[in-house]
Design a protein around this motif. Structure first.
Motif, PDB file in Angstrom:
ATOM      1  N   MET A  23       4.956  -0.495   0.199  1.00  0.00           N
ATOM      2  CA  MET A  23       3.915   0.038  -0.683  1.00  0.00           C
ATOM      3  C   MET A  23       2.874  -1.037  -1.005  1.00  0.00           C
ATOM      4  O   MET A  23       1.677  -0.760  -1.080  1.00  0.00           O
ATOM      5  CB  MET A  23       4.601   0.540  -1.961  1.00  0.00           C
ATOM      6  CG  MET A  23       3.858   1.625  -2.680  1.00  0.00           C
ATOM      7  SD  MET A  23       3.226   2.917  -1.622  1.00  0.00           S
ATOM      8  CE  MET A  23       4.686   3.848  -1.308  1.00  0.00           C
ATOM      9  N   ILE A  44       0.583  -1.342   1.848  1.00  0.00           N
ATOM     10  CA  ILE A  44      -0.375  -0.223   1.867  1.00  0.00           C
ATOM     11  C   ILE A  44      -1.488  -0.489   0.871  1.00  0.00           C
ATOM     12  O   ILE A  44      -2.680  -0.341   1.184  1.00  0.00           O
ATOM     13  CB  ILE A  44       0.336   1.110   1.533  1.00  0.00           C
ATOM     14  CG1 ILE A  44       1.221   1.535   2.696  1.00  0.00           C
ATOM     15  CG2 ILE A  44      -0.679   2.212   1.233  1.00  0.00           C
ATOM     16  CD1 ILE A  44       2.047   2.779   2.434  1.00  0.00           C
ATOM     17  N   SER A  91      -4.572  -1.379   3.104  1.00  0.00           N
ATOM     18  CA  SER A  91      -5.219  -0.094   3.360  1.00  0.00           C
ATOM     19  C   SER A  91      -6.266   0.200   2.305  1.00  0.00           C
ATOM     20  O   SER A  91      -7.321   0.749   2.604  1.00  0.00           O
ATOM     21  CB  SER A  91      -4.175   1.021   3.355  1.00  0.00           C
ATOM     22  OG  SER A  91      -4.805   2.253   3.526  1.00  0.00           O
ATOM     23  N   ALA A 117      -2.998   4.057   5.696  1.00  0.00           N
ATOM     24  CA  ALA A 117      -1.916   4.137   4.711  1.00  0.00           C
ATOM     25  C   ALA A 117      -0.784   5.034   5.180  1.00  0.00           C
ATOM     26  O   ALA A 117       0.279   5.047   4.579  1.00  0.00           O
ATOM     27  CB  ALA A 117      -2.474   4.663   3.392  1.00  0.00           C
ATOM     28  N   TYR A 118      -1.016   5.797   6.224  1.00  0.00           N
ATOM     29  CA  TYR A 118      -0.004   6.784   6.613  1.00  0.00           C
ATOM     30  C   TYR A 118      -0.156   7.160   8.084  1.00  0.00           C
ATOM     31  O   TYR A 118      -1.212   6.960   8.683  1.00  0.00           O
ATOM     32  CB  TYR A 118      -0.148   8.047   5.767  1.00  0.00           C
ATOM     33  CG  TYR A 118      -1.493   8.712   5.896  1.00  0.00           C
ATOM     34  CD1 TYR A 118      -1.739   9.657   6.880  1.00  0.00           C
ATOM     35  CD2 TYR A 118      -2.545   8.372   5.045  1.00  0.00           C
ATOM     36  CE1 TYR A 118      -2.970  10.260   7.021  1.00  0.00           C
ATOM     37  CE2 TYR A 118      -3.786   8.965   5.176  1.00  0.00           C
ATOM     38  CZ  TYR A 118      -3.999   9.908   6.159  1.00  0.00           C
ATOM     39  OH  TYR A 118      -5.229  10.491   6.292  1.00  0.00           O
ATOM     40  N   PHE A 127       5.576   4.852   5.021  1.00  0.00           N
ATOM     41  CA  PHE A 127       4.372   4.867   5.857  1.00  0.00           C
ATOM     42  C   PHE A 127       4.132   6.237   6.496  1.00  0.00           C
ATOM     43  O   PHE A 127       3.277   6.361   7.362  1.00  0.00           O
ATOM     44  CB  PHE A 127       4.469   3.790   6.944  1.00  0.00           C
ATOM     45  CG  PHE A 127       4.337   2.400   6.399  1.00  0.00           C
ATOM     46  CD1 PHE A 127       3.082   1.865   6.138  1.00  0.00           C
ATOM     47  CD2 PHE A 127       5.447   1.633   6.127  1.00  0.00           C
ATOM     48  CE1 PHE A 127       2.947   0.580   5.613  1.00  0.00           C
ATOM     49  CE2 PHE A 127       5.334   0.350   5.603  1.00  0.00           C
ATOM     50  CZ  PHE A 127       4.083  -0.169   5.344  1.00  0.00           C
ATOM     51  N   ALA A 181       1.228   6.436  -1.695  1.00  0.00           N
ATOM     52  CA  ALA A 181       0.439   6.336  -0.462  1.00  0.00           C
ATOM     53  C   ALA A 181      -0.675   7.385  -0.472  1.00  0.00           C
ATOM     54  O   ALA A 181      -1.799   7.123  -0.036  1.00  0.00           O
ATOM     55  CB  ALA A 181       1.337   6.515   0.755  1.00  0.00           C
ATOM     56  N   TYR A 209      -3.475   6.032  -2.673  1.00  0.00           N
ATOM     57  CA  TYR A 209      -4.300   5.000  -2.021  1.00  0.00           C
ATOM     58  C   TYR A 209      -5.173   5.623  -0.929  1.00  0.00           C
ATOM     59  O   TYR A 209      -6.304   5.188  -0.708  1.00  0.00           O
ATOM     60  CB  TYR A 209      -3.418   3.886  -1.458  1.00  0.00           C
ATOM     61  CG  TYR A 209      -2.815   3.028  -2.549  1.00  0.00           C
ATOM     62  CD1 TYR A 209      -3.629   2.425  -3.504  1.00  0.00           C
ATOM     63  CD2 TYR A 209      -1.445   2.830  -2.641  1.00  0.00           C
ATOM     64  CE1 TYR A 209      -3.089   1.663  -4.522  1.00  0.00           C
ATOM     65  CE2 TYR A 209      -0.894   2.062  -3.654  1.00  0.00           C
ATOM     66  CZ  TYR A 209      -1.724   1.488  -4.597  1.00  0.00           C
ATOM     67  OH  TYR A 209      -1.193   0.722  -5.611  1.00  0.00           O
TER      68      TYR A 209
END
Lengths: 330, 580
Positions: free
Chosen positions: A152, A155, A159, A173-174, A277, B233, B236
């Motif tokens: 995290m 990220i 990111s 981020a993913y 992720f 996530a 963000y």
């Protein structure tokens, strides 16, 4: 016992272990409470009769021994079954997530093993030095932080904040690829996949390298206190010969075992990292299948994991036989 | 030679930087178009409208397929494939006029035959999981010109027909005819909905593009639905401009949303949580005891602290606290521990052995195990709060988190196992914390029929989770049946008011809270968000109205990164060559 007999013996035991493993998985998973139709629980629109009808259609109202017989028959025909929830053959479901897991964990695995072993040997050889102290501190620090938290943090930093700070680039981020990248052509898509791979791979690899190094370092430090190392030095061998010819070869034996055992774990995936992720690997897929009682999918995944773990161990044991002939004769 | 290489590398770098969309869009005027990015936190399994299993699947499916009627943000009927509808005076015959300008995503025209095929298939196959209960009540189905006429043996009310039956998704006969409904993954779905399926990378994303023949205008080019598991996530990604909406951010991040051009919308969900006191066991079957417990729980605090203020207190009447049928005069149980103590005293249940736990009328300690799903941390925390609340009243609560499947089996939710309606472990619990979803009690007159009627599944003797068996249960069952078959609005309203009063007094369930949702949505790129009291910003009506207000800023930043890497590698190569 000759090498051929040794391998045959190991193959036989691996086959027995495989059979026992898949049998245990089948029965354990079927006797715990719940079933795939539970996914409709608390939903007023799906009544108990409709859920019963689904169980009947899936063959889950048959006696357990009969289900086991069907499972074995299908397995010997190379059929891992049909996923109830995904409505696809199990091999297809696993086949969709496996390449991503192999890419992430396979790359990480190779980097971890190669760099980790040599780094471990390197710091063990310099035991007590500033470098070794730094390594120990880094290892303990990194291990004290949960991996998902590190993920995290990565990220947030690479990111989000890099964009906020106006840096020229960032990492996603993913995900494992940008939506629509399949239409970009080979090279841009490859770059895109590597771009998405960067953060999870980094987080996994740092942890992996430190772990393998720590293991190797411990082994080597033990070996370096053995009498035959002193003998080797007394014989006048130079330090490189002592390290790589005597100490390293002995210290690496447990590492080879661990490598063998870890091969199966590759398929199990790194659930936490894949989740943090949003990486589409088998770990996440298997976790979801487990909590939703998608029996065929769970069984299929476990069959592959068991098979690969046993295969890895078998290879490790055969390599043992080559590295250390005493094991064969024992 | 080296100079040429350096110039070429610089030129290539400039081209790559120029290709980067994040840089290309500078200086352009706002445009209409763009791709809306709305994340899901888990993947779908299969896109079958008749057997979907999770809300994630339903979410995707409702982009692709349309029903005859959708519900709008105020829960009113909105004409979708049906142009209009009418009914006979006794409501037993319903006629839906099918629109003439509806097309499937493959370009074929949607006809009344498709609607008939879908309805007929569901009418005849009683085992389809996603099938309105009203299909069991149909007696005849006919096509008359461009209308479909549905006949029932009795007169279901508009709410039943429009919200339960007419919201059935319509599928194309030319694709679905002859397939096995139960094994069909439908992974390349063809619907008539606002968005056309393009691509599904499992566990990664869905790509949808706007249905260019859709019956209403849509201003965006399409939607991308990434699967992002973690809310942090997602946040963000939202703050970084990769997605435009998200649900339920961590509270500390929600406060920061405004710094990233996001607005916050809160909504209440048709999902309420209750304490089920197993009334098959003494003293749970004593109404005054259930009332005393209910007074002893501070629901406001549970909503405020455990739910971060997202949600509301659920009324004891088991009716969502808003909408047409909510009866605010039904009894409520505001937190009052003194009253709990007084009621227990009045029952004569005191602590006789000075162990700080009262004994009931049979001399047993008022000590209860509360089973709760271990996966639902908020529910576990709720039970911990209940334990603390009831302690001063001399009631001991033990928190027992267990896995969901065991919980559901224990409370009798399975109904039966292998036709064994009395399977081992069924109803073997004191108290349980569970929830109900999708009963539409705010606007649907049949909600109590589904939940509490002894003639229907959840209230029937086969399931009856709380073990409600007082005389009030039969009174409520009669009222539910009367309401179901009545067509007189005044009677219906009076019945539902009375049911709520009876339920609030008798407390078959001890409702705790209605769950709520907080949604973040970006306001710097798109306008036209449609917000409803029970809907997030990503809904059908937003899809019809949302428009870009400026070009997207986020682009594949790796191109710029690639350019930089190319330049660095080239310079290093040139230097190496020079040194050599």
């Amino acid at each position: 016992m000759g090498l051929r007999g040794y391998i045959a013996k190991k193959l036989f035991f691996a086959a027995v272990a495989f059979f026992v493993a898949i049998t245990i998985v089948f029965f354990l998973y079927h006797v715990i409470p719940g079933n795939p139709a539970n996914i409709f629980a608390t939903d007023r629109t799906v009544n108990p009769d409709q859920r019963d009808a689904l169980l009947e259609r899936w063959g889950l109202n048959e006696p357990l021994w009969k289900q086991y017989g069907i499972f074995l028959r299908n397995l010997f025909q190379g059929d891992l079954g049909f996923s109830y929830l995904q409505k696809m053959p199990v091999t297809d479901v696993i086949g969709e997530s496996l390449p991503w897991t192999l890419l992430l964990l396979g790359t990480s695995f190779v980097l971890n093993a190669v760099i980790g072993i040599f780094l471990g040997a390197f710091v063990a050889w310099r035991r007590g030095s500033k470098l070794d102290t730094g390594f120990v501190l880094t290892y303990n620090f990194y291990n004290a932080i949960p991996l998902f938290f590190v993920g995290m943090l990565f990220i947030a930093l690479f990111s989000f904040y890099v964009r906020k700070w106006g840096w020229g680039f960032y990492f996603p981020a993913y995900g494992a690829q940008t939506a629509g990248s399949s239409e970009w052509g080979f090279f841009p898509r490859l770059v895109d996949i590597l771009w998405h791979l960067a953060l999870p791979l980094t987080v996994l690899t740092i942890a992996g390298i430190l772990g393998w190094s720590w293991f190797m370092r411990g082994n080597l430090i033990n070996i370096l206190t053995e009498d035959y190392i002193k003998t080797a030095r007394a014989k006048g061998l130079n330090e490189n010969q002592v390290l790589y010819k005597h100490a390293f070869r002995n210290a690496i034996l447990p590492v080879v075992t661990n490598i063998g055992m870890s091969i199966g774990g590759l398929i199990g995936g790194a659930v936490l990292i894949e989740t943090v992720f949003s990486y589409p690997g088998t770990g996440r897929m298997l976790y979801e299948a487990l909590i939703r009682h998608d029996y065929p999918l769970v069984q299929g995944a476990f069959i592959i994991i068991s098979g690969l773990t046993l295969l890895g161990l078998l290879i490790a044991e055969i390599i043992y036989g080559f590295i250390d002939p005493r094991i064969r004769t024992e | 030679m080296n100079k040429k290489l350096l110039v070429s590398a610089t030129f290539l770098t400039l081209i790559l930087i120029g290709m980067s969309p994040s840089l290309m869009v500078w200086g352009q005027e706002p445009i209409i178009g763009g791709i809306l990015h709305t994340p899901l936190s888990a993947d779908a399994h299969a896109l079958n409208p008749f057997s979907w299993t999770t809300t994630y699947e339903a979410y995707i499916i409702w982009h692709i397929y349309d029903p005859l009627v959708r519900m709008d943000l105020e829960n009113q009927a909105f004409a979708c494939i049906a142009e209009s509808w009418s009914h006979s005076t006794d409501y037993s015959e319903w006629t839906f006029v099918i629109k003439d300008d509806v097309y499937w995503h493959d370009g074929k025209k949607l006809t009344v035959d498709d609607v008939f095929w879908t309805y007929n298939m569901l009418w005849n196959d009683t085992n389809v999981p996603r099938r309105s209960w009203l299909f069991d009540e149909i007696t005849d189905l006919q096509i008359v010109d461009n209308t479909i006429v549905v006949s029932f043996g009795w007169g279901p009310k508009p709410a039943d027909v429009l919200y339960d039956l007419a919201t059935t998704l319509i599928v194309p006969e030319h694709i679905w005819d002859g397939i096995d409904l139960y094994t069909f993954a439908n992974d390349e779905p063809i619907g008539s909905g606002p968005f056309k399926f393009v691509e599904w990378e499992r566990a990664q994303f869905f790509r949808l593009e706007t249905h260019d023949q859709y019956q209403f205008p849509i201003y965006v080019d399409g939607k991308t639905i990434p699967i992002i598991s973690e809310v942090e996530a997602q946040f963000y990604a939202l703050a970084g401009g990769d997605i435009e909406t998200m649900a339920n951010p961590p509270p500390e991040l929600e406060d920061a949303a405004e710094f990233y051009n996001s607005s916050v919308h809160t909504a209440l969900n048709d999902y309420w949580v209750y304490l089920g006191m197993n009334q098959r066991r003494y003293p749970n079957n004593v109404t005054e005891f259930r009332q005393a417990v209910s007074y002893g729980i501070d629901r406001d605090e549970i909503v405020e602290i455990i739910k971060y203020g997202r949600g509301a207190v659920m009324p004891a009447s088991c009716n969502l606290p808003w909408g047409t049928y909510y009866n605010p005069s039904a009894k409520t149980y505001p937190y009052n521990i003194t009253k709990t103590i007084e009621m227990l005293d009045a029952l004569g249940w005191t602590d006789t052995n000075a162990d700080d736990i009262r004994e009931d009328g049979l001399g047993q300690d008022l000590e209860f195990d509360v089973i709760v799903s271990a996966d639902a941390q908020e529910s576990v925390d709720t039970v911990k709060f209940i334990k603390t609340y009831l302690e001063p009243a001399g009631i001991k609560v033990n928190v027992v988190p267990i896995i969901w499947d065991v919980l559901w089996q224990t409370v009798g939710g399975l109904g039966h196992i292998d036709q064994d309606y009395d399977y081992p472990g069924k109803y073997d619990y004191d108290w349980a914390v569970l929830g109900w979803v999708g009963f539409w009690s705010d606007f649907h007159p049949s909600s109590f029929y589904w939940l509490l009627s002894a003639d229907r599944w959840w209230g029937s003797d086969d399931v009856n989770i709380p073990g409600w068996n007082s005389s009030v249960r039969w009174e409520v069952t009669d009222l539910c049946n009367d309401t179901l078959y009545s067509t007189d609005d005044a009677v219906i309203e009076a019945n539902i008011d009375l049911i709520q009063e009876l339920v609030a007094e008798d407390l078959p369930y001890v409702p705790l809270q209605v769950n709520g949702g907080t949604y973040l949505y970006k306001t710097d790129e798109y306008k036209g968000w449609e917000l409803g009291p029970t809907d997030g910003p990503d809904n059908y009506f937003t899809w019809l109205s949302i428009q870009l207000i400026k070009p997207p800023e986020a682009g594949p930043g790796f191109l710029a990164l690639g350019a930089i890497i190319t330049l660095v590698v080239s310079v290093a190569f040139v230097r190496y060559r020079r040194r050599k």
